[in-house]
Motif scaffolding. Structure first.
Motif, short mmCIF file in Angstrom:
data_model
loop_
_atom_site.label_atom_id
_atom_site.label_comp_id
_atom_site.label_asym_id
_atom_site.label_seq_id
_atom_site.Cartn_x
_atom_site.Cartn_y
_atom_site.Cartn_z
N GLY A 111 0.81 -1.22 0.00
CA GLY A 111 0.00 0.00 0.00
C GLY A 111 0.84 1.26 0.00
O GLY A 111 0.51 2.24 -0.69
N ALA A 112 1.93 1.26 0.76
CA ALA A 112 2.80 2.44 0.80
C ALA A 112 3.43 2.69 -0.57
O ALA A 112 3.50 3.83 -1.03
N ALA A 113 3.84 1.63 -1.23
CA ALA A 113 4.44 1.79 -2.56
C ALA A 113 3.41 2.30 -3.57
O ALA A 113 3.70 3.22 -4.36
N MET A 154 4.87 11.71 1.43
CA MET A 154 4.99 10.76 2.53
C MET A 154 3.63 10.49 3.17
O MET A 154 3.33 9.35 3.54
N CYS A 155 2.80 11.52 3.28
CA CYS A 155 1.45 11.32 3.83
C CYS A 155 0.63 10.40 2.95
O CYS A 155 -0.11 9.54 3.46
N PHE A 156 0.75 10.55 1.64
CA PHE A 156 0.08 9.63 0.72
C PHE A 156 0.55 8.20 0.99
O PHE A 156 -0.26 7.28 1.09
N GLY A 189 -1.83 5.27 2.56
CA GLY A 189 -2.09 4.09 1.73
C GLY A 189 -1.58 2.81 2.37
O GLY A 189 -2.22 1.77 2.28
N GLY A 190 -0.43 2.90 3.03
CA GLY A 190 0.10 1.72 3.71
C GLY A 190 -0.79 1.29 4.86
O GLY A 190 -1.03 0.09 5.06
N ALA A 191 -1.30 2.23 5.62
CA ALA A 191 -2.20 1.90 6.74
C ALA A 191 -3.49 1.27 6.23
O ALA A 191 -3.99 0.29 6.80
N TYR A 192 -4.02 1.84 5.16
CA TYR A 192 -5.26 1.31 4.59
C TYR A 192 -5.06 -0.11 4.08
O TYR A 192 -5.84 -1.02 4.37
N TYR A 201 -5.36 -6.18 4.30
CA TYR A 201 -4.67 -7.47 4.34
C TYR A 201 -5.00 -8.21 5.64
O TYR A 201 -5.19 -9.42 5.64
N MET A 202 -5.06 -7.47 6.75
CA MET A 202 -5.35 -8.10 8.04
C MET A 202 -6.77 -8.67 8.05
O MET A 202 -7.00 -9.78 8.54
N VAL A 203 -7.72 -7.93 7.53
CA VAL A 203 -9.11 -8.41 7.47
C VAL A 203 -9.19 -9.66 6.60
O VAL A 203 -9.84 -10.65 6.96
N ASN A 204 -8.52 -9.64 5.45
CA ASN A 204 -8.52 -10.82 4.58
C ASN A 204 -7.86 -12.02 5.25
O ASN A 204 -8.29 -13.16 5.07
#
Length: 116
Positions: free
Chosen positions: A23-25, A58-60, A64-67, A72-75
């Motif tokens: 997500g961060a990438a 960096m905020c983007f 995105g990484g947090a989202y 991924y955790m929910v899946n």
């Protein structure tokens, strides 16, 4: 509440970190693209300091990484629940209909003589 082992926790955290990296990438790329567009079309953005531009990108990436990490955790949790339900269903079918273990057992002697 479901009890989990240390290995399960480690697998879940590794999978979530993989999601964070993906997500961060992805979103850092989106942030770079948005920054390039803003640089091209907005004079006030060109005058903005480089540090602030980096902070925006960096905020983007962090958002995105947090989202993606959460997705991924929910899946991961859903996949674990699905495996648990499949295992429980298989065990119930084996109790009701008999498992493959019962098919491989030798027939009693009386049944063997009747077959001959």
């Amino acid at each position: 509440m479901r009890l989990v082992s240390d290995k399960d926790q480690e697998d879940a955290s590794n999978y979530a970190m993989k999601g964070f990296a993906v997500g961060a990438a992805q979103w850092a790329g989106v942030g770079l693209f948005a920054s390039a567009l803003a640089y091209s079309f907005f004079p006030w953005y060109r005058r903005t300091q480089t540090v602030n531009k980096f902070y925006i990108v960096m905020c983007f990436g962090l958002g995105g990484g947090a989202y993606k990490s959460d997705r991924y955790m929910v899946n991961f949790e859903r996949r674990g629940r699905a495996q648990m339900l499949d295992e429980t269903t298989r065990q119930r079918y084996e109790i009701i209909y008999g498992g493959k273990k019962d098919e491989n057992l030798p027939a009693p002697a009386a049944e063997q003589e009747a077959k001959q």
